[in-house]
Motif scaffolding. Structure first.
Motif, short mmCIF file in Angstrom:
data_model
loop_
_atom_site.label_atom_id
_atom_site.label_comp_id
_atom_site.label_asym_id
_atom_site.label_seq_id
_atom_site.Cartn_x
_atom_site.Cartn_y
_atom_site.Cartn_z
N TRP A 67 -1.34 1.47 -11.48
CA TRP A 67 -0.92 2.74 -10.89
C TRP A 67 -0.90 3.85 -11.91
O TRP A 67 -1.17 5.02 -11.58
CB TRP A 67 0.45 2.56 -10.23
CG TRP A 67 0.36 1.67 -9.02
CD1 TRP A 67 -0.70 1.51 -8.19
CD2 TRP A 67 1.38 0.80 -8.52
NE1 TRP A 67 -0.41 0.59 -7.20
CE2 TRP A 67 0.86 0.14 -7.38
CE3 TRP A 67 2.69 0.50 -8.92
CZ2 TRP A 67 1.59 -0.78 -6.64
CZ3 TRP A 67 3.43 -0.42 -8.18
CH2 TRP A 67 2.88 -1.04 -7.06
N ARG A 68 -0.64 3.53 -13.18
CA ARG A 68 -0.72 4.53 -14.25
C ARG A 68 -2.17 4.99 -14.41
O ARG A 68 -2.44 6.20 -14.54
CB ARG A 68 -0.19 3.93 -15.55
CG ARG A 68 -0.01 4.95 -16.67
CD ARG A 68 0.55 4.31 -17.92
NE ARG A 68 1.83 3.66 -17.67
CZ ARG A 68 2.04 2.35 -17.69
NH1 ARG A 68 1.03 1.52 -17.97
NH2 ARG A 68 3.22 1.84 -17.46
N ALA A 69 -3.10 4.04 -14.38
CA ALA A 69 -4.52 4.40 -14.45
C ALA A 69 -4.94 5.21 -13.23
O ALA A 69 -5.76 6.13 -13.32
CB ALA A 69 -5.37 3.13 -14.57
N ASN A 70 -4.36 4.86 -12.07
CA ASN A 70 -4.70 5.57 -10.84
C ASN A 70 -4.28 7.04 -10.92
O ASN A 70 -5.01 7.94 -10.51
CB ASN A 70 -4.01 4.90 -9.66
CG ASN A 70 -4.65 5.25 -8.33
OD1 ASN A 70 -5.50 4.54 -7.85
ND2 ASN A 70 -4.23 6.37 -7.75
N ARG A 71 -3.10 7.28 -11.49
CA ARG A 71 -2.59 8.65 -11.57
C ARG A 71 -3.46 9.54 -12.46
O ARG A 71 -3.50 10.75 -12.28
CB ARG A 71 -1.14 8.64 -12.08
CG ARG A 71 -0.15 8.07 -11.10
CD ARG A 71 1.28 8.39 -11.50
NE ARG A 71 1.66 7.82 -12.78
CZ ARG A 71 2.18 6.61 -12.95
NH1 ARG A 71 2.37 5.82 -11.88
NH2 ARG A 71 2.52 6.16 -14.14
N TRP B 274 0.83 -1.21 0.00
CA TRP B 274 0.00 0.00 0.00
C TRP B 274 0.86 1.25 0.00
O TRP B 274 0.53 2.24 -0.67
CB TRP B 274 -0.93 0.00 1.21
CG TRP B 274 -2.04 -1.01 1.12
CD1 TRP B 274 -2.38 -1.76 0.02
CD2 TRP B 274 -2.94 -1.40 2.16
NE1 TRP B 274 -3.44 -2.58 0.31
CE2 TRP B 274 -3.81 -2.38 1.61
CE3 TRP B 274 -3.10 -1.02 3.48
CZ2 TRP B 274 -4.81 -2.98 2.36
CZ3 TRP B 274 -4.10 -1.62 4.24
CH2 TRP B 274 -4.95 -2.57 3.69
N LEU B 275 1.95 1.22 0.74
CA LEU B 275 2.85 2.38 0.75
C LEU B 275 3.44 2.64 -0.63
O LEU B 275 3.55 3.79 -1.07
CB LEU B 275 3.97 2.17 1.77
CG LEU B 275 3.66 2.49 3.23
CD1 LEU B 275 4.84 2.13 4.12
CD2 LEU B 275 3.32 3.98 3.39
N VAL B 276 3.84 1.57 -1.31
CA VAL B 276 4.34 1.73 -2.67
C VAL B 276 3.25 2.30 -3.57
O VAL B 276 3.51 3.17 -4.41
CB VAL B 276 4.85 0.38 -3.21
CG1 VAL B 276 5.24 0.50 -4.69
CG2 VAL B 276 6.04 -0.11 -2.41
N ALA B 277 2.02 1.83 -3.39
CA ALA B 277 0.91 2.30 -4.21
C ALA B 277 0.63 3.79 -3.97
O ALA B 277 0.24 4.51 -4.89
CB ALA B 277 -0.34 1.49 -3.92
N VAL B 278 0.82 4.24 -2.73
CA VAL B 278 0.64 5.66 -2.43
C VAL B 278 1.57 6.50 -3.29
O VAL B 278 1.16 7.51 -3.90
CB VAL B 278 0.91 5.93 -0.93
CG1 VAL B 278 1.00 7.43 -0.68
CG2 VAL B 278 -0.19 5.32 -0.07
N ALA B 279 2.84 6.08 -3.37
CA ALA B 279 3.82 6.84 -4.13
C ALA B 279 3.66 6.63 -5.64
O ALA B 279 3.65 7.58 -6.42
CB ALA B 279 5.23 6.46 -3.69
N ALA B 280 3.52 5.36 -6.05
CA ALA B 280 3.47 5.06 -7.49
C ALA B 280 2.16 5.49 -8.13
O ALA B 280 2.14 5.87 -9.30
CB ALA B 280 3.68 3.55 -7.71
N GLY B 281 1.07 5.43 -7.37
CA GLY B 281 -0.23 5.81 -7.91
C GLY B 281 -0.69 7.18 -7.50
O GLY B 281 -1.78 7.61 -7.88
#
Length: 260
Positions: free
Chosen positions: A146-150, A80-87
Motif C-alpha cells: 500500500w505504501r508503493a501504491n500511494r 479491498w475496502l481497506v486497500a482503498v483507504a490504505a493505498g
C-alpha cells in the motif's frame, strides 16, 4: 426454477472474475512471463481466480451450503475496502461495488437463503499457531504494497488493470491471508475451504516469487520458500481428519443415513 437460475447466475459471476472484467485467468497466464511484473500478476490473478471466482463457483455447486464461500467473498471485499483507504486506490471501489451487487443479486435469487444460524466454533491449536505465525509477515507485506501504491508504483510499471494499481490488490490479498487462516482455525465448518483457498493463494505467489528472485513486489528467496512451506502446512492442517484418526481419538464416526 429459482435454484437453477441461481446456479446459472453464480456460474456467470464466476466467469466475470476469471475473464472480464476480473482478468483472473488472463493475469495468471502471464505470471511466468519475464516481460511482466510476474509477482504482481500472480497476486492479482490468484485473487480473482481463487478467492472471488472460486467462491462464486462453490455457490454454483452448492448454493444452499456454501457459507465458507460467502465468508471468503466478504473477507475479500473488506480487504479491498481497506486497500482503498490504505493505498489511496479509489478506482478499486468499482470492484467493491461490483462484488457487492453480484452477491446481493445472487442472494435475492436463491429460493432459500444460506443457513445463517449461529456458527459453531472449535479452535484447532496447530492451525491457529500457524495462522498467527504468518500474521505479522503478511501485515508487513500489505503495508509495503500500500505504501508503493500511494506513490504510484504500479502506474510507473504499467501494472494497472481497469484503472486499478496491482499493488492495492496484492496488499489486500496479504490482509486476506491473515484473516482467512485465523477464521479457518476457529470455524470447523469452513476450515477446509478457507484454509485451502488461502493456502493455494499464498503458495502460488510464493512459488512465482521463488522462481523470479529479485522481482518487483516479490519476497526474498528465503521468505519465498518459507511462504511455500507455510502454504503447504496450511492446506494440510485444514484438511478434515480421516476416519481412522477419529477412531484413534475415541470419537464416533457416524455414517450418513440413506433415504429409503
Amino acid at each position: 426454477m429459482r435454484l437453477a437460475a441461481a446456479r446459472a447466475l453464480a456460474a456467470l459471476w464466476t466467469l466475470t472474475w476469471l475473464l472480464l472484467p476480473g482478468f483472473g485467468l488472463i493475469d495468471l497466464s502471464v505470471s511466468w512471463d519475464e516481460d511482466w511484473a510476474v509477482v504482481l500478476e500472480a497476486s492479482w490473478g490468484i485473487t480473482m481466480t481463487v478467492l472471488v471466482g472460486g467462491s462464486f463457483l462453490a455457490v454454483a455447486v452448492r448454493p444452499r451450503g456454501a457459507r465458507a464461500a460467502w465468508a471468503t467473498l466478504g473477507v475479500t471485499g473488506a480487504g479491498w475496502l481497506v486497500a482503498v483507504a490504505a493505498g489511496l486506490e479509489w478506482p478499486l471501489l468499482g470492484f467493491v461495488a461490483l462484488l457487492a451487487v453480484q452477491a446481493a443479486l445472487l442472494l435475492a435469487l436463491l429460493p432459500t437463503r444460506p443457513r445463517w444460524q449461529p456458527l459453531t466454533w472449535s479452535v484447532s491449536p496447530a492451525l491457529l499457531a500457524l495462522a498467527t505465525l504468518g500474521a505479522v509477515p503478511w501485515l508487513v507485506h500489505a503495508a509495503d504494497m500500500w505504501r508503493a501504491n500511494r506513490r504510484g508504483a504500479g502506474v510507473a510499471l504499467g501494472e494497472v488493470t481497469n484503472g486499478i494499481d496491482h499493488h492495492a490488490v496484492q496488499g489486500a490479498l496479504a490482509l486476506s491471508l491473515v484473516v482467512l487462516p485465523l477464521l479457518a482455525a476457529c470455524w470447523p465448518e469452513g476450515r477446509r475451504f478457507l484454509g485451502t483457498s488461502a493456502g493455494v493463494c499464498a503458495g502460488y505467489v510464493g512459488l512465482v516469487s521463488a522462481a523470479f528472485p529479485g522481482e518487483w513486489a516479490g519476497f526474498s528467496p528465503v521468505w519465498s520458500w518459507l511462504c511455500l512451506g507455510w502454504a503447504a502446512a496450511l492446506i494440510m492442517l485444514s484438511a478434515p481428519p480421516r476416519r481412522s484418526e477419529l477412531r484413534e481419538l475415541g470419537l464416533e464416526v457416524v455414517e450418513p443415513q440413506r433415504p429409503l
